[in-house]
Design a protein around this motif. Structure first.
Motif, PDB file in Angstrom:
ATOM      1  N   THR A   1     -24.440 -55.078  30.645  1.00  0.00           N
ATOM      2  CA  THR A   1     -23.897 -55.021  32.003  1.00  0.00           C
ATOM      3  C   THR A   1     -24.969 -54.598  32.994  1.00  0.00           C
ATOM      4  N   LEU A   2     -25.788 -53.631  32.619  1.00  0.00           N
ATOM      5  CA  LEU A   2     -26.807 -53.094  33.517  1.00  0.00           C
ATOM      6  C   LEU A   2     -28.120 -53.867  33.452  1.00  0.00           C
ATOM      7  N   LEU A   3     -28.117 -54.982  32.708  1.00  0.00           N
ATOM      8  CA  LEU A   3     -29.271 -55.896  32.637  1.00  0.00           C
ATOM      9  C   LEU A   3     -30.547 -55.165  32.220  1.00  0.00           C
ATOM     10  N   LEU A   4     -30.444 -54.313  31.207  1.00  0.00           N
ATOM     11  CA  LEU A   4     -31.601 -53.545  30.754  1.00  0.00           C
ATOM     12  C   LEU A   4     -32.575 -54.425  29.984  1.00  0.00           C
ATOM     13  N   ASP A   5     -33.863 -54.203  30.207  1.00  0.00           N
ATOM     14  CA  ASP A   5     -34.865 -54.911  29.421  1.00  0.00           C
ATOM     15  C   ASP A   5     -35.023 -54.168  28.081  1.00  0.00           C
ATOM     16  N   PRO A   6     -35.788 -54.712  27.112  1.00  0.00           N
ATOM     17  CA  PRO A   6     -35.876 -54.068  25.794  1.00  0.00           C
ATOM     18  C   PRO A   6     -36.307 -52.606  25.832  1.00  0.00           C
ATOM     19  N   SER A   7     -37.261 -52.248  26.697  1.00  0.00           N
ATOM     20  CA  SER A   7     -37.717 -50.854  26.782  1.00  0.00           C
ATOM     21  C   SER A   7     -36.614 -49.953  27.323  1.00  0.00           C
ATOM     22  N   GLU A   8     -35.908 -50.422  28.339  1.00  0.00           N
ATOM     23  CA  GLU A   8     -34.816 -49.639  28.913  1.00  0.00           C
ATOM     24  C   GLU A   8     -33.671 -49.497  27.918  1.00  0.00           C
ATOM     25  N   ARG A   9     -33.400 -50.566  27.182  1.00  0.00           N
ATOM     26  CA  ARG A   9     -32.339 -50.512  26.170  1.00  0.00           C
ATOM     27  C   ARG A   9     -32.675 -49.466  25.102  1.00  0.00           C
ATOM     28  N   ALA A  10     -33.915 -49.472  24.624  1.00  0.00           N
ATOM     29  CA  ALA A  10     -34.336 -48.485  23.626  1.00  0.00           C
ATOM     30  C   ALA A  10     -34.201 -47.070  24.174  1.00  0.00           C
TER      31      ALA A  10
ATOM     32  N   ARG B   1     -29.250 -50.053  41.144  1.00  0.00           N
ATOM     33  CA  ARG B   1     -30.272 -51.055  41.458  1.00  0.00           C
ATOM     34  C   ARG B   1     -29.763 -52.490  41.304  1.00  0.00           C
ATOM     35  N   ILE B   2     -28.567 -52.666  40.736  1.00  0.00           N
ATOM     36  CA  ILE B   2     -28.032 -54.004  40.478  1.00  0.00           C
ATOM     37  C   ILE B   2     -27.098 -54.421  41.602  1.00  0.00           C
ATOM     38  N   THR B   3     -27.323 -55.593  42.155  1.00  0.00           N
ATOM     39  CA  THR B   3     -26.451 -56.093  43.210  1.00  0.00           C
ATOM     40  C   THR B   3     -25.215 -56.752  42.593  1.00  0.00           C
ATOM     41  N   PRO B   4     -24.102 -56.767  43.326  1.00  0.00           N
ATOM     42  CA  PRO B   4     -22.896 -57.436  42.798  1.00  0.00           C
ATOM     43  C   PRO B   4     -23.152 -58.896  42.445  1.00  0.00           C
ATOM     44  N   GLU B   5     -23.985 -59.549  43.255  1.00  0.00           N
ATOM     45  CA  GLU B   5     -24.259 -60.970  43.023  1.00  0.00           C
ATOM     46  C   GLU B   5     -24.928 -61.208  41.666  1.00  0.00           C
ATOM     47  N   GLN B   6     -25.712 -60.248  41.192  1.00  0.00           N
ATOM     48  CA  GLN B   6     -26.408 -60.414  39.915  1.00  0.00           C
ATOM     49  C   GLN B   6     -25.456 -60.492  38.731  1.00  0.00           C
ATOM     50  N   VAL B   7     -24.279 -59.917  38.872  1.00  0.00           N
ATOM     51  CA  VAL B   7     -23.302 -59.920  37.776  1.00  0.00           C
ATOM     52  C   VAL B   7     -22.059 -60.739  38.127  1.00  0.00           C
TER      53      VAL B   7
ATOM     54  N   GLU C   1     -16.443 -48.209  38.791  1.00  0.00           N
ATOM     55  CA  GLU C   1     -15.330 -48.979  38.227  1.00  0.00           C
ATOM     56  C   GLU C   1     -15.750 -50.404  37.875  1.00  0.00           C
ATOM     57  N   GLU C   2     -16.741 -50.940  38.584  1.00  0.00           N
ATOM     58  CA  GLU C   2     -17.233 -52.280  38.276  1.00  0.00           C
ATOM     59  C   GLU C   2     -18.014 -52.291  36.958  1.00  0.00           C
ATOM     60  N   VAL C   3     -18.839 -51.272  36.761  1.00  0.00           N
ATOM     61  CA  VAL C   3     -19.566 -51.155  35.491  1.00  0.00           C
ATOM     62  C   VAL C   3     -18.581 -50.984  34.339  1.00  0.00           C
TER      63      VAL C   3
ATOM     64  N   ARG D   1     -17.006 -54.193  53.032  1.00  0.00           N
ATOM     65  CA  ARG D   1     -16.868 -52.745  53.167  1.00  0.00           C
ATOM     66  C   ARG D   1     -17.627 -51.971  52.088  1.00  0.00           C
ATOM     67  N   ARG D   2     -18.516 -52.616  51.411  1.00  0.00           N
ATOM     68  CA  ARG D   2     -19.256 -51.933  50.341  1.00  0.00           C
ATOM     69  C   ARG D   2     -20.260 -50.947  50.931  1.00  0.00           C
ATOM     70  N   ARG D   3     -20.186 -49.708  50.474  1.00  0.00           N
ATOM     71  CA  ARG D   3     -21.123 -48.673  50.902  1.00  0.00           C
ATOM     72  C   ARG D   3     -22.022 -48.198  49.769  1.00  0.00           C
ATOM     73  N   THR D   4     -21.545 -48.352  48.551  1.00  0.00           N
ATOM     74  CA  THR D   4     -22.311 -47.896  47.392  1.00  0.00           C
ATOM     75  C   THR D   4     -23.503 -48.813  47.150  1.00  0.00           C
ATOM     76  N   PRO D   5     -24.712 -48.241  47.011  1.00  0.00           N
ATOM     77  CA  PRO D   5     -25.845 -49.099  46.634  1.00  0.00           C
ATOM     78  C   PRO D   5     -25.642 -49.609  45.216  1.00  0.00           C
ATOM     79  N   GLY D   6     -25.785 -50.896  45.035  1.00  0.00           N
ATOM     80  CA  GLY D   6     -25.591 -51.457  43.713  1.00  0.00           C
ATOM     81  C   GLY D   6     -24.126 -51.583  43.338  1.00  0.00           C
TER      82      GLY D   6
END
Length: 314
Positions: free
Chosen positions: A106-115, A49-55, A71-73, A62-67
């Motif tokens: 890295t995955l920009l998790l909010d507090p609930s997602e982090r927990a 769900r995370i775009t390259p631009e966000q990070v 290897e980037e993560v 040539r990007r085919r992978t969504p998000g």
């Protein structure tokens, strides 16, 4: 003479006990496997769900992978690509709290997602985002009563556990900072507005590194402390330089100067009021050094009150 009937119950009991133990072990193994699959699915969903631009990465033609790619993560989290791939494949591997923290950021998790991430990994989140131990309702009310004097509660690791309205706007918009990043060491080394507000920035960073090293002597094996130092070493060359000096300084009160974007220069006396010495919790207070600063703190508090009721822009 012991009869066969008398011998049977112990044998049956042993069989039942063995079967029960086997079933429990099987259930535990099954639960761990289910959790690993859930963890893998959760990581994949957040990665996609995370775009390259966000990070800060280029998208490329040539990007085919969504998000993001795996290897980037892995690169952004400072872990091996093969190791991260195994994690998304539900392999039975150990995941440290330091790695979980890096993945959460890295995955920009909010507090609930982090927990949720830490729970799936069977780990305890060591950051103050998970709990604010020692900050009672009475302490929070005391913080509020100190307005317009800026005040907050910190631990010896510089985590900001609670704060009043004036402090929320003293160095930056603290409410806009994710709870897991509300740490004075992190903010003074990485947050642009916080850094701009500190008049004697280089001196402050060196002093804070020395105080952190002194405090860390009693926490050398604790994951949260090691995680903080590793993060600062990764993100700040200034911290790396100061940390390698091996300077130590005990806590002390001193006069500090801040350039506040809303009211101008503030000259304040920093004082620590210890709440729980065994855990390092302290209330950090700032008293005005002169009449002009006192007047400006009143204005800053008025601004903070307005900001608290201002509608959030959509």
């Amino acid at each position: 003479m012991t009869t066969m009937a008398q011998q049977t119950p112990p044998v049956a009991t042993t069989a039942v006990t063995t079967a029960t133990g086997t079933n429990a072990a099987t259930a535990t193994a099954g639960g761990s496997e289910t959790r690993r699959h859930e963890l893998a699915a959760f990581l994949r969903s957040r990665r996609e769900r995370i775009t390259p631009e966000q990070v800060g990465l280029p998208r490329g033609a040539r990007r085919r992978t969504p998000g993001l790619r795996r290897e980037e993560v892995a690169h952004l989290s400072a872990v091996g690509v093969t190791w991260y791939t195994w994690l998304e494949q539900s392999r039975d591997i150990h995941v440290s709290v330091q790695v979980l923290d890096a993945l959460a950021r890295t995955l920009l998790l909010d507090p609930s997602e982090r927990a949720h991430l830490f729970q799936l990994a069977g780990a305890t989140d060591p950051t103050p985002a998970s709990s604010c131990t020692g900050v009672t309702d009475a302490v929070r009310e005391l913080l509020d009563q100190l307005d317009p004097l800026p005040a907050c509660v910190q631990n010896s690791r510089y985590d900001i556990l609670a704060y009043n309205r004036t402090y929320a706007h003293l160095l930056c918009d603290l409410d806009a900072i994710p709870p897991e990043d509300r740490n004075c060491m992190v903010l003074i080394h990485t947050q642009p507005q916080w850094r701009e507000s500190v008049v004697h920035l280089d001196e402050s960073m060196r002093l804070m590194a020395a105080k952190l090293r002194a405090s860390m002597a009693g926490h050398l094996t604790e994951p949260a402390w090691k995680m903080l130092v590793k993060r600062l070493q990764t993100e700040s060359p200034e911290f790396r330089e100061n940390w390698e000096r091996y300077e130590v300084v005990a806590g002390r009160s001193k006069v500090k100067e801040f350039r506040n974007p809303h009211v101008g220069l503030l000259t304040l006396t920093h004082t620590d009021l210890w709440l729980s010495p065994e855990h390092g919790a302290r209330m950090v207070t700032y008293a005005p050094e002169d009449a002009q600063t006192r007047e400006r703190l009143e204005k800053l508090y008025a601004y903070a009150q307005e900001a608290a009721v201002r509608p959030i822009a959509r």
